[in-house]
Scaffold this motif. Structure first.
Motif, mmCIF file in Angstrom:
data_model
loop_
_atom_site.group_PDB
_atom_site.id
_atom_site.type_symbol
_atom_site.label_atom_id
_atom_site.label_comp_id
_atom_site.label_asym_id
_atom_site.label_seq_id
_atom_site.Cartn_x
_atom_site.Cartn_y
_atom_site.Cartn_z
ATOM 1 N N ARG A 237 0.833 -1.212 0.000
ATOM 2 C CA ARG A 237 0.000 0.000 0.000
ATOM 3 C C ARG A 237 0.863 1.255 0.000
ATOM 4 O O ARG A 237 0.549 2.247 -0.665
ATOM 5 C CB ARG A 237 -0.930 -0.012 1.213
ATOM 6 C CG ARG A 237 -2.157 -0.895 1.042
ATOM 7 C CD ARG A 237 -3.201 -0.577 2.110
ATOM 8 N NE ARG A 237 -2.712 -0.930 3.440
ATOM 9 C CZ ARG A 237 -2.933 -2.110 4.013
ATOM 10 N NH1 ARG A 237 -3.640 -3.042 3.373
ATOM 11 N NH2 ARG A 237 -2.478 -2.365 5.225
ATOM 12 N N LYS A 240 2.260 1.731 -3.511
ATOM 13 C CA LYS A 240 1.212 2.248 -4.400
ATOM 14 C C LYS A 240 0.931 3.718 -4.123
ATOM 15 O O LYS A 240 0.716 4.514 -5.039
ATOM 16 C CB LYS A 240 -0.062 1.422 -4.226
ATOM 17 C CG LYS A 240 0.037 0.002 -4.774
ATOM 18 C CD LYS A 240 -1.260 -0.760 -4.548
ATOM 19 C CE LYS A 240 -1.153 -2.185 -5.069
ATOM 20 N NZ LYS A 240 -2.396 -2.959 -4.830
ATOM 21 N N LYS A 241 0.940 4.097 -2.841
ATOM 22 C CA LYS A 241 0.684 5.481 -2.472
ATOM 23 C C LYS A 241 1.773 6.401 -3.012
ATOM 24 O O LYS A 241 1.490 7.487 -3.529
ATOM 25 C CB LYS A 241 0.604 5.596 -0.950
ATOM 26 C CG LYS A 241 0.209 6.977 -0.447
ATOM 27 C CD LYS A 241 0.079 6.979 1.065
ATOM 28 C CE LYS A 241 -0.312 8.371 1.579
ATOM 29 N NZ LYS A 241 -0.440 8.379 3.059
ATOM 30 N N HIS A 244 1.493 6.475 -6.943
ATOM 31 C CA HIS A 244 0.337 7.270 -7.364
ATOM 32 C C HIS A 244 0.581 8.754 -7.123
ATOM 33 O O HIS A 244 0.179 9.598 -7.932
ATOM 34 C CB HIS A 244 -0.926 6.832 -6.614
ATOM 35 C CG HIS A 244 -1.451 5.506 -7.071
ATOM 36 N ND1 HIS A 244 -1.400 5.107 -8.392
ATOM 37 C CD2 HIS A 244 -2.057 4.499 -6.391
ATOM 38 C CE1 HIS A 244 -1.939 3.904 -8.511
ATOM 39 N NE2 HIS A 244 -2.346 3.505 -7.296
ATOM 40 N N GLY A 245 1.268 9.066 -6.008
ATOM 41 C CA GLY A 245 1.590 10.462 -5.728
ATOM 42 C C GLY A 245 2.515 11.053 -6.765
ATOM 43 O O GLY A 245 2.338 12.181 -7.222
#
Length: 254
Positions: A237, A240-241, A244-245
């Motif tokens: 997670r 992914k964070k 994505h950021g």
């Protein structure tokens, strides 16, 4: 768990840094020479970090044992103080053991120039090229290997015997698998580490020594973070964070 993982990450980085830079230098320049002082320093650091990883795997097994067998008391038992009491003695004992072995190797006699059948100063390779009588040191290494390698491995097996016994008491198959899956990353690393170590130090072919040494000092530290990253939902997670950021920032900048 993350406290132990951070220590394992540091060990893997330092562990690889003792051997791979010299291997890359040899591959690039073709210069195979290494000084006596550098060889002894590399031997000490390699033994230090290899022993530390062995002890850390035991600490991580104890952590999994407490988490599964005493889940309601986990936060109380595995406090910050308890984690430090498990980890910091491992660094000290590993450093002391590496210092003793390196001292014994330094007491051996060598010719002015010797050819080591490996890409780094390995303990077994140095014993082969020594001109001294290594009978005592070989016997000491066997005893030391039992204490540093076999005893931690047996402790890990004992902890997992208790874990399996607790898991079998769970009524539902889903609950059993969910509980056992929290240990699969650690089991994978234990198999990789001890499997490659036993394969390396329990055979006597010089050709196989080089191949197994590459696996032991490169692939095992490489797989450790991959195994835990791919098996840990929190880390996935977080990755992914972060990705994505970055993608959002790139889109805004465009």
């Amino acid at each position: 768990m993350y406290f132990f993982l951070s220590n394992l990450s540091v060990v893997d980085i330092l562990y690889v840094s003792t051997t791979l830079p010299k291997l890359l230098y040899i591959s690039y320049t073709g210069d195979h020479l290494v000084s006596y002082t550098a060889c002894m320093a590399q031997l000490y650091l390699f033994l230090f970090f290899a022993d530390t990883e062995s002890f850390l795997l035991v600490s991580m097994a104890i952590d999994r044992y407490v988490a599964i067998c005493f889940p309601l008391h986990y936060s109380l038992i595995m406090s910050k103080k308890a984690c430090m009491l498990l980890v910091f003695p491992t660094w000290f004992m590993a450093s002391l053991n590496a210092l003793i072995l390196t001292y014994f190797v330094c007491s051996l006699n060598f010719f002015s120039f010797v050819e080591i059948q490996n890409f780094f100063c390995d303990l077994k390779a140095l014993l082969i090229v020594s001109s001294s009588d290594t009978t005592f040191l070989r016997k000491f290494i066997v005893v030391d290997g039992i204490c540093i390698g076999s005893v931690p491995f047996l402790l890990i097996l004992a902890s997992y015997a208790c874990i399996i016994r607790t898991i079998l008491k769970i009524q539902t198959p889903t609950g059993r698998w969910k509980t056992f899956s929290s240990c699969t990353s650690h089991i994978t690393i234990v198999v990789l580490y001890y499997g490659s170590a036993m394969a390396l130090y329990m055979q006597y072919s010089q050709t196989q020594d080089t191949i197994l040494s590459v696996i032991f000092v490169t692939l095992v530290p490489l797989f450790n973070p991959l195994v835990y990253c791919l098996r840990n939902d929190d880390i996935l997670r977080a990755i992914k964070k972060v990705t994505h950021g970055k993608n959002n920032k790139n889109q805004k900048s465009k």
